[in-house]
Each structure stands twice: as structure tokens, then as C-alpha cells.
Motif scaffolding. Structure first.
Motif, PDB file in Angstrom:
ATOM      1  N   GLY B  16       0.799  -1.222   0.000  1.00 44.04           N
ATOM      2  CA  GLY B  16       0.000   0.000   0.000  1.00 44.04           C
ATOM      3  C   GLY B  16       0.829   1.268   0.000  1.00 44.04           C
ATOM      4  N   GLU B  17       2.079   1.172   0.420  1.00 44.14           N
ATOM      5  CA  GLU B  17       2.940   2.350   0.406  1.00 44.14           C
ATOM      6  C   GLU B  17       3.390   2.659  -1.020  1.00 44.14           C
ATOM      7  N   ASP B  18       3.845   3.885  -1.205  1.00 46.10           N
ATOM      8  CA  ASP B  18       4.437   4.298  -2.470  1.00 46.10           C
ATOM      9  C   ASP B  18       5.961   4.197  -2.364  1.00 46.10           C
ATOM     10  N   VAL B  19       6.613   3.988  -3.487  1.00 45.94           N
ATOM     11  CA  VAL B  19       8.070   3.856  -3.473  1.00 45.94           C
ATOM     12  C   VAL B  19       8.642   4.509  -4.733  1.00 45.94           C
ATOM     13  N   THR B  20       9.839   5.059  -4.587  1.00 42.53           N
ATOM     14  CA  THR B  20      10.549   5.644  -5.727  1.00 42.53           C
ATOM     15  C   THR B  20      11.972   5.116  -5.749  1.00 42.53           C
ATOM     16  N   MET B  21      12.383   4.704  -6.932  1.00 51.16           N
ATOM     17  CA  MET B  21      13.753   4.231  -7.148  1.00 51.16           C
ATOM     18  C   MET B  21      14.434   5.152  -8.147  1.00 51.16           C
ATOM     19  N   ASN B  22      15.723   5.303  -7.983  1.00 50.45           N
ATOM     20  CA  ASN B  22      16.470   6.228  -8.831  1.00 50.45           C
ATOM     21  C   ASN B  22      17.630   5.554  -9.531  1.00 50.45           C
ATOM     22  N   CYS B  23      18.003   6.103 -10.664  1.00 49.59           N
ATOM     23  CA  CYS B  23      19.263   5.702 -11.278  1.00 49.59           C
ATOM     24  C   CYS B  23      19.856   6.912 -11.981  1.00 49.59           C
ATOM     25  N   TYR B  28      25.205  10.420 -22.592  1.00 49.44           N
ATOM     26  CA  TYR B  28      23.923  10.683 -23.224  1.00 49.44           C
ATOM     27  C   TYR B  28      23.207   9.397 -23.594  1.00 49.44           C
ATOM     28  N   THR B  29      21.893   9.406 -23.385  1.00 47.74           N
ATOM     29  CA  THR B  29      21.087   8.260 -23.786  1.00 47.74           C
ATOM     30  C   THR B  29      19.831   8.760 -24.482  1.00 47.74           C
ATOM     31  N   THR B  30      19.322   8.003 -25.414  1.00 50.50           N
ATOM     32  CA  THR B  30      18.092   8.388 -26.103  1.00 50.50           C
ATOM     33  C   THR B  30      16.861   7.815 -25.420  1.00 50.50           C
ATOM     34  N   VAL B  31      17.071   6.834 -24.565  1.00 48.58           N
ATOM     35  CA  VAL B  31      15.931   6.210 -23.901  1.00 48.58           C
ATOM     36  C   VAL B  31      16.399   5.563 -22.602  1.00 48.58           C
ATOM     37  N   VAL B  32      15.547   5.593 -21.599  1.00 46.24           N
ATOM     38  CA  VAL B  32      15.780   4.846 -20.365  1.00 46.24           C
ATOM     39  C   VAL B  32      14.664   3.812 -20.242  1.00 46.24           C
ATOM     40  N   ARG B  62       5.211   5.270 -12.689  1.00 49.52           N
ATOM     41  CA  ARG B  62       5.537   6.590 -13.217  1.00 49.52           C
ATOM     42  C   ARG B  62       7.046   6.680 -13.356  1.00 49.52           C
ATOM     43  N   ALA B  63       7.513   7.000 -14.547  1.00 46.75           N
ATOM     44  CA  ALA B  63       8.942   7.181 -14.784  1.00 46.75           C
ATOM     45  C   ALA B  63       9.195   8.641 -15.114  1.00 46.75           C
ATOM     46  N   THR B  64      10.309   9.146 -14.622  1.00 43.63           N
ATOM     47  CA  THR B  64      10.747  10.501 -14.969  1.00 43.63           C
ATOM     48  C   THR B  64      12.152  10.442 -15.525  1.00 43.63           C
ATOM     49  N   LEU B  65      12.464  11.445 -16.300  1.00 48.25           N
ATOM     50  CA  LEU B  65      13.793  11.532 -16.878  1.00 48.25           C
ATOM     51  C   LEU B  65      14.239  12.979 -16.851  1.00 48.25           C
ATOM     52  N   ASP B  66      15.400  13.215 -16.299  1.00 47.64           N
ATOM     53  CA  ASP B  66      16.011  14.542 -16.259  1.00 47.64           C
ATOM     54  C   ASP B  66      17.329  14.450 -17.008  1.00 47.64           C
ATOM     55  N   THR B  67      17.323  14.882 -18.245  1.00 47.78           N
ATOM     56  CA  THR B  67      18.531  14.749 -19.067  1.00 47.78           C
ATOM     57  C   THR B  67      19.636  15.699 -18.605  1.00 47.78           C
ATOM     58  N   SER B  68      19.270  16.807 -17.966  1.00 44.98           N
ATOM     59  CA  SER B  68      20.299  17.741 -17.515  1.00 44.98           C
ATOM     60  C   SER B  68      21.125  17.144 -16.384  1.00 44.98           C
ATOM     61  N   SER B  69      20.487  16.411 -15.497  1.00 53.33           N
ATOM     62  CA  SER B  69      21.209  15.763 -14.396  1.00 53.33           C
ATOM     63  C   SER B  69      21.514  14.301 -14.707  1.00 53.33           C
ATOM     64  N   GLN B  70      21.097  13.840 -15.880  1.00 53.64           N
ATOM     65  CA  GLN B  70      21.327  12.452 -16.317  1.00 53.64           C
ATOM     66  C   GLN B  70      20.853  11.471 -15.256  1.00 53.64           C
ATOM     67  N   SER B  71      19.587  11.603 -14.926  1.00 49.85           N
ATOM     68  CA  SER B  71      19.007  10.718 -13.922  1.00 49.85           C
ATOM     69  C   SER B  71      17.573  10.379 -14.288  1.00 49.85           C
ATOM     70  N   SER B  72      17.131   9.247 -13.804  1.00 49.93           N
ATOM     71  CA  SER B  72      15.768   8.783 -14.031  1.00 49.93           C
ATOM     72  C   SER B  72      15.228   8.207 -12.741  1.00 49.93           C
ATOM     73  N   SER B  73      13.916   8.242 -12.593  1.00 49.08           N
ATOM     74  CA  SER B  73      13.302   7.628 -11.420  1.00 49.08           C
ATOM     75  C   SER B  73      12.107   6.789 -11.846  1.00 49.08           C
ATOM     76  N   LEU B  74      11.824   5.791 -11.032  1.00 48.14           N
ATOM     77  CA  LEU B  74      10.643   4.953 -11.216  1.00 48.14           C
ATOM     78  C   LEU B  74       9.863   4.981  -9.910  1.00 48.14           C
ATOM     79  N   SER B  75       8.603   5.368  -9.989  1.00 48.87           N
ATOM     80  CA  SER B  75       7.734   5.374  -8.816  1.00 48.87           C
ATOM     81  C   SER B  75       6.628   4.357  -8.999  1.00 48.87           C
TER      82      SER B  75
END
Lengths: 113, 111
Positions: B16-23, B28-32, B62-75
Motif C-alpha cells: 500500500g505504500e508508495d516507493v521511488t527508485m532512482n538511477c 547521453y542516452t536516447t531512452v531509459v 511513473r517514470a521521470t527523466l532529467d537529461t540535464s542531471s542524467q538521472s531517471s526515477s521509477l515510482s
């Protein structure tokens, strides 16, 4: 749903032994890949291929050969197995037009004594 | 290496809790891509996000991508026990036909 099968699922061999891991995909995908998975390293690419007769070197190719005999079949060969090759091996395939999606097989667990 | 400092992380949460993972990645990458690997199975793609997207949703993911910081998250929202798995992110090697996989996050959801 893409189907990738691997055989054997488990294999035990001795140092210096000869091992062949097999992979078959039945979805007419062009690309096929061999990975190894080890604790602390994630998935590492050994070899890949974009068609029958083609072979490309991955990031950790030393000690491994591979052969793509048909569009469906991709083999990984360990001709002189060493304990450092004890690992979980995955095969994957992807389509030319949708390379972003890799479909993985169930894995082969190899133990080299 | 394609990756920033990254170890296999382990998270344990209640259902029931929410979770976020980061990488984070170095080049440069065109896709995560985000993959889920359940015990005894091969990885399976669950969501991907392209370099021209900032956010992507798929059901409870939910996935996010920040190309400026070269990071992605999965919630994952409203986790279920069946979400228990190892989650990997993967980036492409621009100009090649292969992907680099991170070391993963092991998620245990306690019923």
C-alpha cells in the motif's frame, strides 16, 4: 507475447570443460543477446547479433564464443570453462523496428567447479 | 562505465505504500528503460521513457527523466506484494544496438 527459450536451465561442469548454452526465439526478431548476471554487477552484455551469421562483441566477451546459426537460434560457447564463469546467463531478443524492448528468456544457471 | 556510483539497493516496505527508485547515468542516452525481474525469471520491460519526455505513466508506474542531471526515477504507487522484484534501469549506447543495465534495486513489499 514474445517467446524466448533457453536450454539447459541448469548446468554443472568442471574447470576446463566444454559448455554450450542454447537460445531460441520464435518471434522473427533480428537482434539476439547474451548476458550474464552476477550479484553486484547487474546484467552485463557478452555478445549480440543482428542476424544469422552476424556476431558483435559485447562488454565482457573474454572466454566466450557465440554463434547465430539461424534467425531463431543463438548459442553461447564456453570452450575452457573457468570458475569465474559461474553465473546466471540470459538470452534476449528484440525487433529491428522496436529495439527498445528486449524480451528475455528464463535464464540458465551455470556452475563451474 | 556508463553508471554513476551505484550499488544494488534493497528496499523493504509495507503493501500500500508508495516507493521511488532512482538511477543516474554518465553519458547521453536516447531512452531509459525500466525492467522488473521476479525471482527465478528473466527481466521484463515495464516502462520506458525517451530523452524528449520528462514523465511517462503506465498504470501504477511513473517514470521521470532529467537529461540535464542524467538521472531517471521509477515510482510505484499503492504497492502490492506482487511488486516484489528487482528493478533495473537500462540506457542505450548511442549508435549501437545494445543497452547498459544498472545494478538494480531489490524491492520487497510486505503484505
Amino acid at each position: 507475447e514474445a517467446a524466448v527459450t533457453q536450454s539447459p536451465r541448469n548446468k554443472v561442469t568442471v574447470t576446463g570443460g566444454n559448455v554450450t548454452l542454447s537460445c531460441r526465439q520464435t518471434n522473427s526478431h533480428n537482434y539476439m543477446y547474451w548476458y550474464r548476471q552476477d550479484t553486484g554487477h547487474g546484467l552485463r552484455l557478452i555478445h549480440y547479433s543482428y542476424g544469422a551469421g552476424n556476431l558483435q562483441i559485447g562488454d565482457v566477451p573474454d572466454g566466450y564464443k557465440a554463434t547465430r546459426t539461424t534467425q531463431e537460434d543463438f548459442f553461447l560457447l564456453l570452450e575452457l570453462a573457468s570458475p569465474s564463469q559461474t553465473s546466471l546467463y540470459f538470452c534476449a531478443s528484440s525487433d529491428r523496428d522496436n529495439q527498445d524492448t528486449q524480451y528475455f528468456g528464463p535464464g540458465t544457471r551455470l556452475l563451474v567447479l | 562505465s556508463q553508471w554513476g556510483e551505484e550499488n544494488l539497493q534493497a528496499l523493504s516496505i509495507q503493501e500500500g505504500e508508495d516507493v521511488t527508485m532512482n538511477c543516474s547515468y554518465k553519458t547521453y542516452t536516447t531512452v531509459v528503460q525500466w525492467y522488473r525481474q521476479k525471482s527465478g525469471k528473466g527481466p521484463a520491460l515495464i516502462i520506458l521513457i525517451r530523452s524528449n519526455e520528462r514523465e511517462k505513466r503506465s498504470g501504477r508506474l511513473r517514470a521521470t527523466l532529467d537529461t540535464s542531471s542524467q538521472s531517471s526515477s521509477l515510482s510505484i504507487t499503492g504497492t502490492l506484494a506482487t511488486d516484489t522484484a528487482v528493478y533495473f534501469c537500462a540506457t542505450d549506447a548511442t549508435g549501437y544496438q545494445n543497452f547498459y543495465f544498472g545494478k538494480g534495486t531489490s524491492l520487497t513489499v510486505i503484505p
